[in-house]
Write a protein that holds these residues in place. Structure first.
Motif, PDB file in Angstrom:
ATOM      1  N   GLN A 237       0.857  -1.303   0.109  1.00 26.04           N
ATOM      2  CA  GLN A 237       0.196  -0.070  -0.082  1.00 26.04           C
ATOM      3  C   GLN A 237       0.769   1.097   0.008  1.00 26.04           C
ATOM      4  O   GLN A 237       0.395   2.455  -0.320  1.00 26.04           O
ATOM      5  CB  GLN A 237      -0.864   0.012   1.117  1.00 26.04           C
ATOM      6  CG  GLN A 237      -0.442   0.393   2.526  1.00 26.04           C
ATOM      7  CD  GLN A 237       0.454  -0.564   3.361  1.00 26.04           C
ATOM      8  OE1 GLN A 237       0.608  -1.821   2.854  1.00 26.04           O
ATOM      9  NE2 GLN A 237       0.843  -0.487   4.314  1.00 26.04           N
ATOM     10  N   ALA A 238       2.154   1.025   0.354  1.00 31.53           N
ATOM     11  CA  ALA A 238       2.875   2.362   0.277  1.00 31.53           C
ATOM     12  C   ALA A 238       3.727   2.854  -1.037  1.00 31.53           C
ATOM     13  O   ALA A 238       4.085   1.796  -1.794  1.00 31.53           O
ATOM     14  CB  ALA A 238       4.189   2.126   1.267  1.00 31.53           C
ATOM     15  N   SER A 239       4.035   4.055  -1.066  1.00 32.68           N
ATOM     16  CA  SER A 239       4.616   4.164  -2.676  1.00 32.68           C
ATOM     17  C   SER A 239       6.234   4.018  -2.362  1.00 32.68           C
ATOM     18  O   SER A 239       6.628   3.735  -1.242  1.00 32.68           O
ATOM     19  CB  SER A 239       4.519   5.611  -2.652  1.00 32.68           C
ATOM     20  OG  SER A 239       5.421   6.358  -1.642  1.00 32.68           O
TER      21      SER A 239
ATOM     22  N   ILE B 172       4.410   3.161   7.167  1.00 32.70           N
ATOM     23  CA  ILE B 172       4.302   2.425   6.345  1.00 32.70           C
ATOM     24  C   ILE B 172       3.704   1.117   6.729  1.00 32.70           C
ATOM     25  O   ILE B 172       2.695   0.519   6.125  1.00 32.70           O
ATOM     26  CB  ILE B 172       5.457   1.930   5.492  1.00 32.70           C
ATOM     27  CG1 ILE B 172       6.055   3.258   4.707  1.00 32.70           C
ATOM     28  CG2 ILE B 172       5.371   0.895   4.648  1.00 32.70           C
ATOM     29  CD1 ILE B 172       7.547   3.225   4.207  1.00 32.70           C
ATOM     30  N   SER B 173       3.850   0.645   7.718  1.00 36.16           N
ATOM     31  CA  SER B 173       3.409  -0.586   8.559  1.00 36.16           C
ATOM     32  C   SER B 173       3.689  -0.317   9.975  1.00 36.16           C
ATOM     33  O   SER B 173       4.391  -0.168  10.684  1.00 36.16           O
ATOM     34  CB  SER B 173       4.315  -1.703   8.218  1.00 36.16           C
ATOM     35  OG  SER B 173       4.050  -2.843   9.021  1.00 36.16           O
TER      36      SER B 173
ATOM     37  N   LYS C  29       8.827   4.107   0.776  1.00 34.38           N
ATOM     38  CA  LYS C  29       9.576   2.870   1.332  1.00 34.38           C
ATOM     39  C   LYS C  29      11.204   3.289   0.971  1.00 34.38           C
ATOM     40  O   LYS C  29      12.045   2.759   1.963  1.00 34.38           O
ATOM     41  CB  LYS C  29       9.250   1.945   0.370  1.00 34.38           C
ATOM     42  CG  LYS C  29       7.791   1.146   0.714  1.00 34.38           C
ATOM     43  CD  LYS C  29       7.532  -0.305   0.277  1.00 34.38           C
ATOM     44  CE  LYS C  29       7.383  -0.309  -1.337  1.00 34.38           C
ATOM     45  NZ  LYS C  29       6.927  -1.604  -1.765  1.00 34.38           N
ATOM     46  N   ASP C  30      11.619   3.624  -0.250  1.00 36.15           N
ATOM     47  CA  ASP C  30      13.055   4.088  -0.082  1.00 36.15           C
ATOM     48  C   ASP C  30      13.463   5.026   0.927  1.00 36.15           C
ATOM     49  O   ASP C  30      14.466   4.573   1.343  1.00 36.15           O
ATOM     50  CB  ASP C  30      13.226   4.506  -1.536  1.00 36.15           C
ATOM     51  CG  ASP C  30      12.861   3.634  -2.779  1.00 36.15           C
ATOM     52  OD1 ASP C  30      12.857   2.558  -2.524  1.00 36.15           O
ATOM     53  OD2 ASP C  30      12.904   4.400  -3.827  1.00 36.15           O
ATOM     54  N   ARG C  31      12.609   5.952   1.016  1.00 35.97           N
ATOM     55  CA  ARG C  31      13.029   6.975   2.214  1.00 35.97           C
ATOM     56  C   ARG C  31      13.085   6.278   3.410  1.00 35.97           C
ATOM     57  O   ARG C  31      14.074   6.565   4.279  1.00 35.97           O
ATOM     58  CB  ARG C  31      12.207   8.206   2.252  1.00 35.97           C
ATOM     59  CG  ARG C  31      12.535   8.993   3.357  1.00 35.97           C
ATOM     60  CD  ARG C  31      11.757  10.342   3.089  1.00 35.97           C
ATOM     61  NE  ARG C  31      12.135  11.379   4.121  1.00 35.97           N
ATOM     62  CZ  ARG C  31      11.445  11.796   4.940  1.00 35.97           C
ATOM     63  NH1 ARG C  31      10.210  11.465   5.064  1.00 35.97           N
ATOM     64  NH2 ARG C  31      11.924  12.917   5.863  1.00 35.97           N
ATOM     65  N   ALA C  32      12.245   5.492   3.832  1.00 35.30           N
ATOM     66  CA  ALA C  32      12.257   4.820   5.249  1.00 35.30           C
ATOM     67  C   ALA C  32      13.582   3.812   5.250  1.00 35.30           C
ATOM     68  O   ALA C  32      14.202   3.694   6.335  1.00 35.30           O
ATOM     69  CB  ALA C  32      10.929   3.944   5.453  1.00 35.30           C
TER      70      ALA C  32
END
Length: 160
Positions: A74-76, A131-132, A80-83
C-alpha cells in the motif's frame, strides 16, 4: 501476516543484513571488550554475556521490520525508499558506535554518536510506522535498548 504470502528470500535477507552488520561490528570490537571488563561501570550494568543475546533479538526484529516495509503493497516506492535509507543510515551509525566506544575508548564522542543514532532510530520508527504500524512497533525495543545504552555510555564516561 499470512505465512503463505511471505517472500522467504527477502525476509531472510532482511534479517541477515542487520545480523551481519552487528556480527562484523562485534568482530572488529572484540578486543575492546577486554578493556570493558576492567573499567568502572554504573549500577544496572548487565553482564557481558547478555549483550549478544539482546542484540541478536534486536537485529532480528529490525530485519523483520525492514522486510515489512520493503514488501508493503500500500506504500509508495518513494516512501519505502526514504524509510529504508534512514534505516540503513541508523544501521551504519549502530556499526560505528561499537568501534568508537570499544576500540577508540572515546566515551564522550561515543555518547554524542549514540544520541544521533537514537534520533535516527526515532525517525526510522516514524517512517516505518507510516508504512506498517507493526514495523514501527518492532523497532521500539531497539530504541529502548539504545536509550539504556546511552545511560551506560554516559555513566562510563563520567566514571572513567
Amino acid at each position: 501476516m499470512n505465512t503463505r504470502n511471505i517472500q522467504w528470500k527477502k525476509l531472510i535477507t532482511c534479517i541477515a543484513i542487520p545480523l551481519a552488520v552487528g556480527s562484523f561490528s562485534a568482530l572488529l570490537s572484540q578486543n575492546g571488550m577486554e578493556t570493558f571488563d576492567t573499567i568502572n561501570k554504573p549500577p544496572l550494568s548487565p553482564p557481558v554475556w547478555l549483550f549478544p543475546i539482546v542484540w541478536t533479538i534486536l537485529y532480528t526484529l529490525m530485519g523483520i521490520a525492514s522486510y515489512l516495509v520493503l514488501t508493503a503493497e500500500q506504500a509508495s516506492q518513494q516512501s519505502k525508499d526514504r524509510a529504508l535509507l534512514v534505516y540503513g543510515l541508523q544501521l551504519a551509525f549502530n556499526f560505528g558506535w561499537s568501534l568508537i566506544f570499544f576500540n577508540l575508548e572515546a566515551y564522550l564522542f561515543a555518547f554524542i554518536w549514540l544520541v544521533v543514532l537514537w534520533l535516527l532510530i526515532l525517525k526510522t520508527i516514524s517512517l516505518f510506522g507510516q508504512i506498517s504500524k507493526t514495523a514501527g512497533y518492532l523497532m521500539i525495543p531497539y530504541l529502548l535498548w539504545v536509550t539504556f545504552a546511552g545511560y551506560l555510555n554516559l555513566a562510563i564516561y563520567f566514571l572513567n
